[in-house]
Design an enzyme around this catalytic site. Structure first.
Site, PDB file in Angstrom:
ATOM      1  CB  SER A 159      45.226  35.618  39.706  1.00  0.00           C
ATOM      2  OG  SER A 159      45.529  37.280  38.877  1.00  0.00           O
ATOM      3  CE  LYS A 196      43.394  37.148  35.929  1.00  0.00           C
ATOM      4  NZ  LYS A 196      43.285  37.867  36.884  1.00  0.00           N
TER       5      LYS A 196
END
Length: 240
Positions: A159, A196
């Site tokens: 991701s 993230k």
């Protein structure tokens, strides 16, 4: 053998001179200062090229392990027999003595590798602690970095690939409970952790991936706690 560029020859000669004069090779920072190369990444580019061309060997992520090959000793010429002898003697040095010498090197910092962290769906942050550590140049983490402030985690998932963080990479994380908007963090979501971008919004915390095909993780502000940020990512290492 592949031909050397002028700069590659200069790097190689400096490494050989250091081994001959001091009994051990230079650090990345020392090479950069000697040859006017501003970043350790630039030094690493030359070292990787020398490895590919068969003139140099080194161990992953370890200080003072640069070694000229036999081909190098023939090509460089200067003090070849002395360098070869020094190299053999250096390889026989007691391991504990070598570690003590490395620990005294202020250019290097020892980072504990604690486990894995998700770059995808959250997974358990600390899967294991086998006592693994790596030693890297302090410059790679910023001037104020200290060993106790930084830990390493292995990335699982894709991701964050658009930020240059890939599955299997190692990220170095500076421990802190707060982060600036838009920085890459290791954050807890429930009992699990993920890597993230951090974006605090009016009603929620948005943990944004760097992959257009993956949706962000949204945590309502009422459920968010400051302690959910484990730290800020300050470096990435990839084995080639």
């Amino acid at each position: 053998m592949n031909k050397l560029t002028d700069r590659q020859r200069m790097v190689l000669e400096y490494i050989c001179e250091s081994i001959q004069d001091r009994g051990y090779p230079p650090t990345l920072r020392e090479i950069g200062l000697k040859l006017g190369i501003r970043s350790t990444n630039g030094v690493n580019d030359h070292l990787r090229a020398l490895e590919r061309k068969g003139y140099l060997t080194r161990e992953d992520m370890k200080s003072r392990t640069l070694r000229p090959t036999d081909t190098t000793l023939r090509i460089v010429g200067r003090g070849a027999s002395s360098i070869s002898s020094t190299r053999e003697e250096h390889e026989l040095v007691d391991v504990e003595t070598t570690r003590e010498a490395e620990a005294a090197n202020d250019d290097m910092i020892e980072i504990p590798i604690l486990g894995r962290v998700a770059a995808g769906l959250p997974i358990e942050a600390i899967e294991h602690h086998g006592g693994d550590t790596v030693r890297i140049d302090r410059m790679l983490l910023g001037r104020g970095a200290r060993g106790g402030d930084v830990f390493g985690l292995r990335i699982q998932g894709e991701s964050m690939i658009e930020a240059g963080i890939h599955d299997g990479d190692y990220v170095f994380v500076r421990k802190q409970a707060q982060a600036a908007r838009g920085t890459i963090v290791i954050a807890m979501v429930g009992d699990e952790a993920t890597c993230k971008y951090f974006y605090p919004e009016s009603t929620h915390i948005r943990l944004e991936p760097a992959n257009a095909s993956i949706a962000p993780i949204l945590v309502p502000k009422s459920e968010w706690r400051e302690t959910q940020i484990l730290g800020v990512v300050v470096g990435v290492f990839r084995k080639i």
